[in-house]
Design an enzyme around this catalytic site. Structure first.
Site, mmCIF file in Angstrom:
data_model
loop_
_atom_site.group_PDB
_atom_site.id
_atom_site.type_symbol
_atom_site.label_atom_id
_atom_site.label_comp_id
_atom_site.label_asym_id
_atom_site.label_seq_id
_atom_site.Cartn_x
_atom_site.Cartn_y
_atom_site.Cartn_z
ATOM 1 N N THR A 341 11.496 15.257 9.381
ATOM 2 C CA THR A 341 10.147 15.102 8.880
ATOM 3 C C THR A 341 10.181 14.963 7.358
ATOM 4 O O THR A 341 11.166 15.288 6.727
ATOM 5 C CB THR A 341 9.343 16.376 9.244
ATOM 6 O OG1 THR A 341 9.444 16.591 10.640
ATOM 7 C CG2 THR A 341 7.904 16.284 8.846
ATOM 8 N N GLY A 422 12.045 19.985 8.671
ATOM 9 C CA GLY A 422 12.963 20.960 9.208
ATOM 10 C C GLY A 422 12.624 21.476 10.585
ATOM 11 O O GLY A 422 13.202 22.463 11.014
ATOM 12 N N GLY A 423 11.680 20.841 11.296
ATOM 13 C CA GLY A 423 11.416 21.226 12.668
ATOM 14 C C GLY A 423 11.168 22.704 12.825
ATOM 15 O O GLY A 423 10.169 23.261 12.362
#
Length: 526
Positions: A341, A422-423
């Protein structure tokens, strides 16, 4: 030591310098923070493609001076044909494939999110101005970053054979070296078309028709009717009042609720000193409590048992906080989520603050890249489950999203926008930055540069340990291990810890901005 950038005219931060400069240029030309963000979002889709693209989704928080923030959800829904039976017929019973056409099953939502956001903060500059930077970089080429080169090499085995990927993102079948001039002529033409015909043409014109044909030919359930029927939506952000001010984040299906719960739980612990055992252990244990509820109940809001805002009720957070052992770690792991992202923030001269996040889920998404348009499609739908539950695949359903743009109006009326890629690590990095800056008074840039941690995995990492950057003091690392945390040491500035950024607008008009040294970004206040 790096310090925050300061100014009074405008501020912008992005994880790639070209995007930050594109945003700054629009602000200097008299554009709004929303217009600057659209320009930067288009640019970063070109220059940082392993992290995001216009074939993905996007979410906005927009706060105008003196007004409550609004949210824009550019969250693509599953195709009308996408159900459990479709994937079982294709031979997939346990999970949806992560790459290729079958992974591309949700409509890309970010472009229509741009359109809707511009209704709340556009009209100053023509769309052609907002697309100009992206068109130039796509047509003339951009220097491949080391981050993209390394990421392509790491993920090559899963991407090399996906249709369209090698032609666009490899050089003679190999990952490009850092500094390679990467041109994307088809993508330049796509942005030019959007500039001339309007952003809605992504869903209703020749671009949509080309995408529908290509997706169907490569096994995706998406059809032209899915593009025609899609629209981004305006939402009321989730909110939580703490001792430090009012915090805002995005509604489900994003995990914005997790970010707010972590900070609400930590606020109840009464910790007064930064960077010690209490700070890190408290945030990690708050994260575990939030993630347990998230993993069991979060999904498309239409399928959830109760609205997410109710998760923030004081009594519920009080009860969860009492479950935190201040000295011992709760046994872990759990089933983590992944994601790649970008987050960007902006402030304009009128006092509008924007928190924006854009993603294709995994690095390069599904990898499926349309040669006619240069667009590669997200694999966000691979996060659906083929088993019963709140995230079970169904037509038009919205998948669980790690994406969550954060914002806060602090007690002294500072407006603080912050976020990261970073999920799984997004809520954790947000908590680190917020507590360091807002609670413990650190310089904004210091709060981002300081060593970070990650509970669980992201970027395809295989372990669910508590990962600590090596810059943490040895005695703190030892204390965390003795408390029961399964500690793993990662490099001193690790991509696993995210690519964060933040902007702050003070009451007197001062604007702060900061960017992450772990990324290729820049923070500009002027």
């Amino acid at each position: 030591m790096l310090k925050s950038a300061l100014g009074y005219n405008g501020a912008f931060t992005a994880p790639h310098r070209a995007a930050a400069l594109a945003g700054r240029d629009i602000l200097e030309a008299g554009g709004t923070a929303v217009e600057a963000m659209v320009a930067a979002a288009a640019t970063i889709a070109v220059v940082y493609p392993h992290m995001n693209g216009i074939g993905g989704d996007g979410f906005w928080l927009i706060k105008k001076k003196g007004e409550a923030p609004i949210g824009i959800s550019g969250c693509g829904r599953a195709a009308a044909l996408a159900d459990v039976a479709f994937y079982r017929k294709a031979g997939h019973v346990d999970a949806i494939p992560a790459r290729g056409g079958l992974a591309a099953l949700t409509v890309p939502g970010t472009i229509d999110g741009w359109r809707l956001a511009l209704q709340h903060g556009g009209g100053r500059l023509p769309l052609s101005d907002l697309m100009a930077s992206a068109i130039g970089y796509a047509r003339d080429g951009t220097a491949v970053t080391g981050n993209q080169s390394d990421c392509t090499r790491d993920k090559l085995s899963t991407l090399a054979d996906v249709p369209g990927f090698a032609e666009q993102f490899l050089v003679d079948g190999a990952p490009p070296r850092a500094g390679h001039r990467m041109k994307q002529a088809a993508l330049a033409n796509t942005f030019s078309h959007l500039a001339e015909q309007g952003l809605e043409s992504f869903y209703k014109g020749n671009i949509a028709a080309a995408h529908a044909c290509y997706l169907e030919a490569n096994g995706s359930p998406l059809r032209l009717s899915d593009f025609h029927s899609f629209a981004a939506s305006e939402v009321a952000p989730l909110s939580l009042t703490t001792s430090l001010g009012t915090l805002f984040n995005m509604t489900p299906p994003t995990q914005g609720i997790s970010s707010l719960m972590i900070l609400g739980l930590f606020d109840r612990l009464g910790i007064t000193e930064a960077e010690g055992f209490d700070h890190l252990h408290g945030l990690v244990e708050a994260t575990k409590q939030a993630f347990i509820k998230r993993n069991a109940e979060l999904g498309d809001p239409d399928a959830m048992a109760e609205p997410a805002q109710s998760w923030l009720d004081a009594a519920g957070l009080d009860a969860m906080a009492r479950r935190i052992d201040r000295q011992r770690a709760l046994p872990w792991p759990y089933e983590p989520k992944e994601g790649d992202t970008i987050w960007m923030g902006a402030v304009d001269a009128e006092g509008t603050v924007v928190s924006f996040i854009q993603s294709v889920f995994w690095e390069f998404g599904s990898g499926l890249t349309c040669p006619e348009t240069g667009v590669f499609f997200q694999n966000r739908g691979a996060g659906f489950s083929l088993k019963p539950g709140p995230n079970e695949l169904a037509p038009f359903k919205r998948p669980f999203h790690t994406l969550n743009p954060a914002m806060a109006e602090l007690s002294d009326r500072r407006v603080f926008a912050y976020g990261t890629m970073g999920g799984e690590g997004q809520p954790q990095t947000q908590a680190a930055i917020f507590t360091r800056y807002a609670q413990f008074g650190q310089d904004l840039q210091q709060a981002i540069t300081a060593p970070r941690w990650l509970l669980g995995k992201t970027w395809g990492d295989a372990t669910t340990t508590l990962k600590l950057e090596s810059r943490f003091p040895a005695n703190l690392i030892e204390d965390l291990g003795q408390a029961g945390h399964e500690v793993e040491i990662i490099p001193e500035f690790s991509d696993l810890a995210g690519h964060a950024g933040a902007v702050v607008l003070h009451v007197d008009g001062l604007m702060e901005s900061a960017s992450d040294p772990r990324s290729d970004g820049a923070a500009i206040s002027y």
